[in-house]
Design a protein around this motif. Sequence first.
Motif, PDB file in Angstrom:
ATOM      1  N   SER A  60       7.520 129.592 -38.658  1.00 37.35           N
ATOM      2  CA  SER A  60       8.288 130.077 -39.807  1.00 37.35           C
ATOM      3  C   SER A  60       8.054 131.555 -40.072  1.00 37.35           C
ATOM      4  O   SER A  60       8.878 132.203 -40.715  1.00 37.35           O
ATOM      5  CB  SER A  60       7.942 129.257 -41.046  1.00 37.35           C
ATOM      6  OG  SER A  60       6.560 129.374 -41.346  1.00 37.35           O
ATOM      7  N   CYS A  78      15.233 125.370 -40.959  1.00 40.22           N
ATOM      8  CA  CYS A  78      13.822 125.036 -41.176  1.00 40.22           C
ATOM      9  C   CYS A  78      13.650 123.534 -41.046  1.00 40.22           C
ATOM     10  O   CYS A  78      14.501 122.763 -41.489  1.00 40.22           O
ATOM     11  CB  CYS A  78      13.367 125.468 -42.565  1.00 40.22           C
ATOM     12  SG  CYS A  78      13.364 127.244 -42.792  1.00 40.22           S
ATOM     13  N   GLY A  82       8.574 122.648 -43.034  1.00 35.88           N
ATOM     14  CA  GLY A  82       8.502 124.070 -43.318  1.00 35.88           C
ATOM     15  C   GLY A  82       7.611 124.851 -42.374  1.00 35.88           C
ATOM     16  O   GLY A  82       7.471 126.060 -42.510  1.00 35.88           O
ATOM     17  N   THR A  84       7.986 125.077 -38.960  1.00 36.96           N
ATOM     18  CA  THR A  84       8.699 125.642 -37.822  1.00 36.96           C
ATOM     19  C   THR A  84      10.188 125.731 -38.129  1.00 36.96           C
ATOM     20  O   THR A  84      10.670 125.152 -39.106  1.00 36.96           O
ATOM     21  CB  THR A  84       8.501 124.793 -36.549  1.00 36.96           C
ATOM     22  OG1 THR A  84       8.938 123.464 -36.807  1.00 36.96           O
ATOM     23  CG2 THR A  84       7.057 124.786 -36.102  1.00 36.96           C
ATOM     24  N   ARG A  85      10.892 126.444 -37.249  1.00 41.24           N
ATOM     25  CA  ARG A  85      12.344 126.555 -37.341  1.00 41.24           C
ATOM     26  C   ARG A  85      12.944 126.160 -36.003  1.00 41.24           C
ATOM     27  O   ARG A  85      12.523 126.649 -34.962  1.00 41.24           O
ATOM     28  CB  ARG A  85      12.760 127.980 -37.677  1.00 41.24           C
ATOM     29  CG  ARG A  85      12.302 128.350 -39.055  1.00 41.24           C
ATOM     30  CD  ARG A  85      12.713 129.704 -39.436  1.00 41.24           C
ATOM     31  NE  ARG A  85      12.077 129.930 -40.742  1.00 41.24           N
ATOM     32  CZ  ARG A  85      12.116 131.024 -41.400  1.00 41.24           C
ATOM     33  NH1 ARG A  85      12.746 132.043 -40.917  1.00 41.24           N
ATOM     34  NH2 ARG A  85      11.529 131.145 -42.557  1.00 41.24           N
TER      35      ARG A  85
END
Length: 97
Positions: A60, A78, A82, A84-85
């Motif tokens: 992130s 996302c 929350g 990683t993307r």
Amino acid sequence: LIAAALLLTGYNLWDEQRAGETASRVLEQMPVTTEKPEPSPDADGNMFAYDVAEIQVLRSTAIGDMVSGEWDLSLFTCTLSGQTRLTVRCEKIENNG
């Protein structure tokens, strides 16, 4: 583009159950289709089509990685955790009719 948006939506729904697993393991379980939807025009009648070239999982905080590269289109979402993307990198199809 529609397929990439569906992929992002599906990943978010899937991530709710699979938080903490790597994206590759989750994506392996998702069905894959080779059918491409017909492009539809935007409000001005322009037609755009893209192929998914790469799927990445970024931290992130990896802002530099999000904006790096010469991609024609990048889609981000996302994960529910929350942490990683999910990033879908696309290349424009120049001669799409």
